[in-house]
Enzyme design. Structure first.
Site, short mmCIF file in Angstrom:
data_model
loop_
_atom_site.label_atom_id
_atom_site.label_comp_id
_atom_site.label_asym_id
_atom_site.label_seq_id
_atom_site.Cartn_x
_atom_site.Cartn_y
_atom_site.Cartn_z
CB SER A 196 68.38 -8.07 45.20
OG SER A 196 69.40 -8.85 44.53
CG ASP A 394 69.51 -4.50 38.29
OD1 ASP A 394 70.70 -4.51 38.30
OD2 ASP A 394 68.62 -5.23 38.75
CG HIS A 451 70.42 -4.47 42.12
ND1 HIS A 451 69.72 -5.52 41.21
CD2 HIS A 451 70.68 -4.99 43.14
CE1 HIS A 451 69.38 -6.55 42.04
NE2 HIS A 451 70.12 -6.49 43.16
#
Length: 477
Positions: A196, A394, A451
């Protein structure tokens, strides 16, 4: 996970810290210290003027017989205490590589990744105590989980860091002190894995290490060279200019379900072209806090907030990290566990656990809008194996955006890599995604994953992790 998953906003005062040149160690000290019923092993590292204070074999999380673990703090600077949690490899720890893991956010504790994705233990079926994770990354490597910036997880102190660039020297100091305290790991292959907002952290931390290695080789710095061989970034947030536009495209055209109509799609593209792109260009040109914060505010106001409004209205309970219906997300059971006093005492933690902190400082400094493509390119150019892998369910850092990031890396193989076709990636004959590789750069799209890829595809993720650390690279099995 990137901060946008929860849109958590807090405030704090922030100050950057820069590492000072290191002179040869002359007065390192080791001793035991008892405090609040906890016995700490203490190592004072004179070169970085830092102090490691840790507990050995707490019995928390990793319970495999014979596998050692250490948890504690690096104290460096004025009231700055960075938490680390180290787990030996379950097999062959004396030869296994060393890998540092950083959670994203900004401001997410690495215990999130540890307990929900790739650590030695996890919570199954909402149990209140963890059980062993057979797909833990320490099945292959010695794993070092680090809570940064100061204030997140079990890290604590009054001085804080409000940018990725300011965080890098502190991380390097921790690694230097760690090597001095545990010299058996000094000459191992070293890797950085993150996710991320790690699209910021990973390239900056890796390029900083490479720069320090050059200074060491030239004799300008007396320190331990870090044998960085791999950088793995899953669902990374690298470059808002590239990825904000693909956010719009992904919602309109993905393999799961169309989430916005054509009219809204075209409206968002116009907003990007006329308002967001000019603001992002100015951020890139001037690099100031005001300019880059204005760029962040532009894409939030013009793109992200309007998208959230539509999605929350049309799809109640919509989860940005997994656009499928029904969506799936990692459990938060570990938070209550880590906030138990008995667990904290066993680990040697000196403050209560905070799962997320410090995002606002990074936002207000303009860090989110800054591109880290230059650093990422430098790491690839240096010959470090770089794996950019993304779960294709995601939205937050979707695979269309990370593919364009990978194709935009500046290196000798750029044109050939961009023109390569994606081919199937398999685990024991079962296709788990697609990928393309050239020399030391790999891009991967992982199917049926949101994610946090290792949560959704744990067995495939462990295979990818192992292959990323090996010279043979990414190979379907």
């Amino acid at each position: 996970m990137r901060w946008i998953l929860e849109l958590a906003v807090g405030t704090f005062l922030a100050a950057s810290t820069i590492a000072s040149p290191i002179s040869p160690s002359t007065a390192d000290r080791r001793y035991l210290e008892a405090r609040d019923r906890v016995k700490y092993n203490v190592f004072e590292h004179s070169a970085t003027k830092s102090r490691l204070s840790f507990v050995k074999n707490s019995g928390i999380c990793e319970t495999t017989p014979g596998v050692n673990q250490y948890s504690g703090y690096l104290s460096v600077g004025e009231d700055m205490n960075m938490w680390f949690w180290f787990f030996e490899a379950r097999e062959n720890p004396r030869q296994a590589p060393l890998v540092a893991y950083f959670e994203g956010g900004p401001g997410d504790a690495s215990e999130y990744g540890l307990f929900t994705q790739n650590g030695p233990c996890h919570f199954v079926n909402n149990e209140t105590s963890p059980s062993l994770n057979p797909y833990s990354f320490n099945s292959y490597a010695n794993m070092l989980y680090i809570d940064q910036p100061i204030g997140v997880g079990f890290s604590y102190g009054n001085a804080t860091v409000n940018s990725t660039k300011a965080a890098a020297p502190l991380v390097w100091n921790l690694l230097q002190a760690f090597y001095e305290s545990f010299p058996e790991y000094e000459y191992r292959d070293f890797g950085i894995f993150t996710e991320s907002y790690g699209g910021h952290y990973g390239p900056e931390f890796a390029s900083y290490i490479l720069d320090q290695n050059i200074a060491i080789s030239r004799g300008n710095l007396h320190a331990e060279e870090i044998r960085l061989v791999a950088l793995g970034i899953s669902n990374g947030w690298f470059d808002a200019t590239i990825q904000e536009k693909t956010n719009i495209e992904y919602l309109y055209n993905n393999s799961y379900r169309q989430l916005i109509n054509e009219t809204f799609y075209k409206e968002l593209l116009t907003r990007y072209d006329t308002k967001c792109k000019p603001a992002l260009d100015r951020c890139a040109d001037v690099g100031t806090t005001d300019g880059c914060f204005a760029a962040w505010k532009s894409y939030m106001d013009e793109i992200e907030y309007p998208i959230l409004g539509v999605l929350n209205k049309d799809y109640p309970g919509f989860y940005l990290g997994d656009i499928r219906d029904p969506s799936l997300r990692a459990p938060s059971t570990y938070i209550a566990y880590l906030q138990r006093l008995d667990v904290q005492e066993a680990l040697g933690a000196k403050v209560n656990y905070s799962d997320h902190a410090g995002a606002a400082g990074f936002i207000y400094s303009g860090d989110d809008a800054r591109s880290f493509m230059t650093q990422l390119s430098a790491v690839v150019q240096a010959g470090v194996r770089v794996v950019v892998w993304t779960g294709d369910a995601d939205y937050v850092s979707n695979w269309l955006g990370t593919l364009r990031v990978a194709d935009s890396i500046e290196w000798l193989g750029k044109e050939a890599f961009t023109n390569k076709d994606m081919i199937p990636y398999t685990l024991n004959g079962t296709q788990k995604g697609t990928f393309k590789s050239l020399d030391n750069l790999t891009f991967m799209r992982i199917f049926e994953a949101g994610h946090n890829v290792p949560f959704y595809q744990p067995e495939a993720s462990l295979q990818i992790f192992e292959q990323s650390m090996k010279t043979s690279g990414i190979i379907p099995t």
